[in-house]
Design a protein around this motif. Structure first.
Motif, PDB file in Angstrom:
ATOM      1  N   PRO A 170       1.462 148.972  97.007  1.00 24.71           N
ATOM      2  CA  PRO A 170       1.583 150.064  96.025  1.00 24.71           C
ATOM      3  C   PRO A 170       1.883 151.389  96.726  1.00 24.71           C
ATOM      4  O   PRO A 170       1.030 152.262  96.868  1.00 24.71           O
ATOM      5  N   ALA A 171       3.099 151.517  97.212  1.00 27.84           N
ATOM      6  CA  ALA A 171       3.539 152.704  97.938  1.00 27.84           C
ATOM      7  C   ALA A 171       4.962 153.032  97.504  1.00 27.84           C
ATOM      8  O   ALA A 171       5.691 152.164  97.047  1.00 27.84           O
ATOM      9  N   TYR A 172       5.358 154.299  97.669  1.00 21.91           N
ATOM     10  CA  TYR A 172       6.655 154.771  97.211  1.00 21.91           C
ATOM     11  C   TYR A 172       7.767 153.756  97.457  1.00 21.91           C
ATOM     12  O   TYR A 172       7.867 153.185  98.553  1.00 21.91           O
ATOM     13  N   ILE A 221      -9.695 149.604  95.083  1.00 20.18           N
ATOM     14  CA  ILE A 221      -9.307 148.271  94.647  1.00 20.18           C
ATOM     15  C   ILE A 221      -8.076 148.423  93.772  1.00 20.18           C
ATOM     16  O   ILE A 221      -8.099 149.205  92.802  1.00 20.18           O
ATOM     17  N   PHE A 222      -7.002 147.697  94.100  1.00 21.06           N
ATOM     18  CA  PHE A 222      -5.739 147.820  93.385  1.00 21.06           C
ATOM     19  C   PHE A 222      -5.185 146.440  93.059  1.00 21.06           C
ATOM     20  O   PHE A 222      -5.586 145.435  93.654  1.00 21.06           O
ATOM     21  N   ASP A 223      -4.256 146.409  92.115  1.00 20.15           N
ATOM     22  CA  ASP A 223      -3.589 145.146  91.824  1.00 20.15           C
ATOM     23  C   ASP A 223      -2.883 144.647  93.076  1.00 20.15           C
ATOM     24  O   ASP A 223      -2.324 145.437  93.843  1.00 20.15           O
ATOM     25  N   ALA A 243       4.806 144.571  91.848  1.00 21.54           N
ATOM     26  CA  ALA A 243       5.979 144.089  91.112  1.00 21.54           C
ATOM     27  C   ALA A 243       5.588 143.185  89.950  1.00 21.54           C
ATOM     28  O   ALA A 243       6.447 142.777  89.165  1.00 21.54           O
ATOM     29  N   GLY A 244       4.309 142.817  89.833  1.00 19.52           N
ATOM     30  CA  GLY A 244       3.871 141.963  88.733  1.00 19.52           C
ATOM     31  C   GLY A 244       4.274 140.513  88.926  1.00 19.52           C
ATOM     32  O   GLY A 244       4.379 140.017  90.047  1.00 19.52           O
ATOM     33  N   ASP A 245       4.564 139.835  87.814  1.00 14.78           N
ATOM     34  CA  ASP A 245       4.847 138.394  87.830  1.00 14.78           C
ATOM     35  C   ASP A 245       6.318 138.058  88.016  1.00 14.78           C
ATOM     36  O   ASP A 245       6.684 136.890  88.053  1.00 14.78           O
ATOM     37  N   SER A 246       7.182 139.060  88.101  1.00 15.22           N
ATOM     38  CA  SER A 246       8.614 138.789  88.142  1.00 15.22           C
ATOM     39  C   SER A 246       8.994 137.970  89.370  1.00 15.22           C
ATOM     40  O   SER A 246       8.411 138.106  90.447  1.00 15.22           O
ATOM     41  N   THR A 267       5.442 148.490  84.835  1.00 22.34           N
ATOM     42  CA  THR A 267       4.820 147.166  84.860  1.00 22.34           C
ATOM     43  C   THR A 267       3.386 147.344  85.324  1.00 22.34           C
ATOM     44  O   THR A 267       3.100 147.362  86.518  1.00 22.34           O
ATOM     45  N   PHE A 268       2.482 147.539  84.383  1.00 19.84           N
ATOM     46  CA  PHE A 268       1.087 147.832  84.723  1.00 19.84           C
ATOM     47  C   PHE A 268       0.333 146.521  84.928  1.00 19.84           C
ATOM     48  O   PHE A 268      -0.492 146.118  84.117  1.00 19.84           O
ATOM     49  N   SER A 269       0.625 145.864  86.039  1.00 22.59           N
ATOM     50  CA  SER A 269       0.042 144.553  86.316  1.00 22.59           C
ATOM     51  C   SER A 269      -1.398 144.690  86.790  1.00 22.59           C
ATOM     52  O   SER A 269      -1.728 145.568  87.585  1.00 22.59           O
ATOM     53  N   THR A 270      -2.271 143.812  86.304  1.00 13.94           N
ATOM     54  CA  THR A 270      -3.675 143.806  86.717  1.00 13.94           C
ATOM     55  C   THR A 270      -4.176 142.403  87.048  1.00 13.94           C
ATOM     56  O   THR A 270      -5.371 142.211  87.239  1.00 13.94           O
ATOM     57  N   HIS A 271      -3.285 141.422  87.112  1.00 13.35           N
ATOM     58  CA  HIS A 271      -3.740 140.043  87.273  1.00 13.35           C
ATOM     59  C   HIS A 271      -2.976 139.299  88.363  1.00 13.35           C
ATOM     60  O   HIS A 271      -2.913 138.085  88.354  1.00 13.35           O
ATOM     61  N   LYS A 272      -2.413 140.002  89.338  1.00 16.33           N
ATOM     62  CA  LYS A 272      -1.750 139.368  90.479  1.00 16.33           C
ATOM     63  C   LYS A 272      -2.584 139.593  91.732  1.00 16.33           C
ATOM     64  O   LYS A 272      -2.150 140.184  92.718  1.00 16.33           O
TER      65      LYS A 272
END
Length: 482
Positions: free
Chosen positions: A216-218, A241-243, A247-250, A264-269
């Motif tokens: 999770p960086a630029y 603590i971060f996801d 990039a999520g599930d793509s 893409t506000f992913s919280t489950h990867k």
């Protein structure tokens, strides 16, 4: 960091994890970012002389100043708005995949809300930032380097970057930030490395290559919670603590296209856990005013780690213990549970002629390592020296000389040999730079970079009869704060 597509061509087992992440110098908005000289004398909370909108152009902190009173009116309502434009031109004089030049640009819009000024809630701040990236990625198209030339190189387009709320407690000894965050703004940061342009002085090679999607960086960011505690004036504890994958599930091989608009506000990867211990020496205590006393030379020292609980593919072996290059291989890489790295950062001023002098000589270093079986890069390091106020009358200028090194992991190197390819080793670059402060709101920066063994020694995909030649790169960057 921007992955060079040619370098990933030599790494088919990890191509799906390729990402572009960099770490530009983007400050979050805070009260201190408001120039009191740009606010009218009528605001009794700021003791400053009134500044006419069309005078003092070369002295104001922002090019547009108070915008006819708009900025000060917003500030009294708790709102701060920032607009910056970074533009640069780079060209490789020799080496790389081919000689070329390119323009890069980054427009950043940041909006902050101080809840105390807005509606009386003490200690709260909202922050939102949007990026517009434009231009061409020279590193991937023409250089083929691991450590990319510029920290703003990324896929063109507009995207939401950060969106978070921060709350302070216990007289600012504790604060919590929750929301979408780019952790390169707070973790692994070297104060003096920020002078340089190469991506690796911002977000280093180990997390760029080893975290899913570059972390999770630029220009990406991730949903998470960050906690910061200051038990003493010298000691800071930072954790979050971060996801696990921004990039999520793509399944798109380019994480920036997988999360093209930053929404893409992913919280489950999976989960990324990161912690950092910071120790400051010879720093003024909270609320203390510098008086020019006999304080020693200031420094900052950091020790940190990160751990991701997702599964990570082995860089050489399949699930049956055969090399992935073996014709009998299943083609399914062996999986490792979790991934991690440890790192250390040191920033130290080593000389200044007097306590009140603007001229200082500073050094920094940052090293980090990760397991060589599941990671493309197992070790990276940066180091350098900067000199502020290098010339008489140029108190806001900075000159710097720095270097970076990235080492390919053991299993990735062995996989090269299994395929009959040149075995990659490491890549080293040197950078010399000079920041010229034209005005408080305008900075020009000249830059020269030299890269040895680009791509750690891969073949040039545009001429597979030879490796990529060492690179001489020159560039000019301009930063304007509106």
């Amino acid at each position: 960091m921007a992955f060079a597509s040619t370098w990933m061509w030599a790494n088919p087992a990890v191509a799906a994890e390729a990402a572009t992440s960099a770490a530009p110098e983007v400050k979050q908005l805070a009260d201190s970012d408001v120039n009191p000289a740009d606010l009218p004398e009528a605001d009794q909370s700021i003791k400053a002389k009134p500044l006419d909108q069309w005078t003092g152009l070369w002295n104001r902190q922002t090019m547009l100043g108070d915008i006819g009173g708009l900025r000060s009116w917003l500030w009294r309502s708790g709102v701060t708005v920032g607009l910056t434009e970074t533009s640069e031109v780079f060209g490789n004089l020799s080496g790389g995949m081919e000689r070329s030049h390119a323009y890069n640009g980054l427009t950043t819009v940041t909006v902050g809300l101080d809840t105390q000024r807005a509606f009386g809630w003490q200690g709260g701040n909202f922050n939102a930032s949007v990026l517009h990236i434009h231009g061409q990625n020279l590193s991937s198209s023409s250089l083929g380097t691991i450590q990319t030339a510029s920290g703003i190189e990324a896929d063109p387009g507009a995207r939401l970057w950060e969106l978070w709320y921060q709350q302070k407690f216990l007289d600012d000894k504790l604060d919590v930030k929750i929301g979408q965050q780019s952790i390169d703004q707070e973790f692994m940061v070297s104060q003096y490395a920020g002078t340089f342009i190469n991506t690796m002085f911002g977000w280093p090679a180990v997390p760029s290559f080893d975290m899913p999607s570059g972390g999770p960086a630029y220009p990406l960011s991730g949903i998470g919670v960050r906690v910061r505690a200051r038990p003493t004036d010298s000691l800071t504890v930072l954790g979050g603590i971060f996801d696990g994958n921004p990039a999520g599930d793509s399944t798109n091989a380019d994480p920036q296209l997988a999360n093209a608009h930053g929404t893409t506000f992913s919280t489950h990867k999976g989960k990324l856990f990161i912690g950092e211990l910071q120790y400051a020496v010879n720093q003024p205590a909270a609320g203390e005013i510098e008086t020019g006393g006999k304080r020693g030379l200031p420094g900052n020292y950091k020790l940190g780690f990160w751990y991701n609980n997702l599964r990570f593919a082995d860089q050489r072996y399949d699930d049956g213990g055969l090399s992935l290059a073996d014709p009998a291989s299943s083609g399914n890489a062996a999986q490792h549970h979790g991934n991690y790295s440890v790192y250390a950062v040191a920033d130290q001023m080593i000389w200044r002629p007097s306590e009140d002098s603007s001229r200082t000589l500073n050094v920094f270093t940052r090293i980090m390592g990760a397991p060589g079986d599941r990671n493309v890069i197992s070790f990276s390091a940066n180091a350098g020296v900067t000199l502020t106020a290098p010339f008489e009358g140029r108190d806001s200028d900075t000159a710097g000389l720095g270097m970076g090194y990235a080492r390919v992991g053991s299993h990735a190197r062995e996989f090269d040999a299994d395929q009959g390819l040149p075995m990659r080793s490491g890549e080293t670059y040197l950078e010399a730079t000079y920041q010229y402060q034209v005005a408080p709101w305008w900075q020009l920066q000249a830059d020269v970079q030299y890269t040895l063994n680009p791509g750690a020694g891969i073949l040039n995909p545009k001429d597979t009869t030879q490796k990529i030649n060492n690179i001489w790169l020159v560039g000019l960057r301009t930063n304007i704060t509106f």
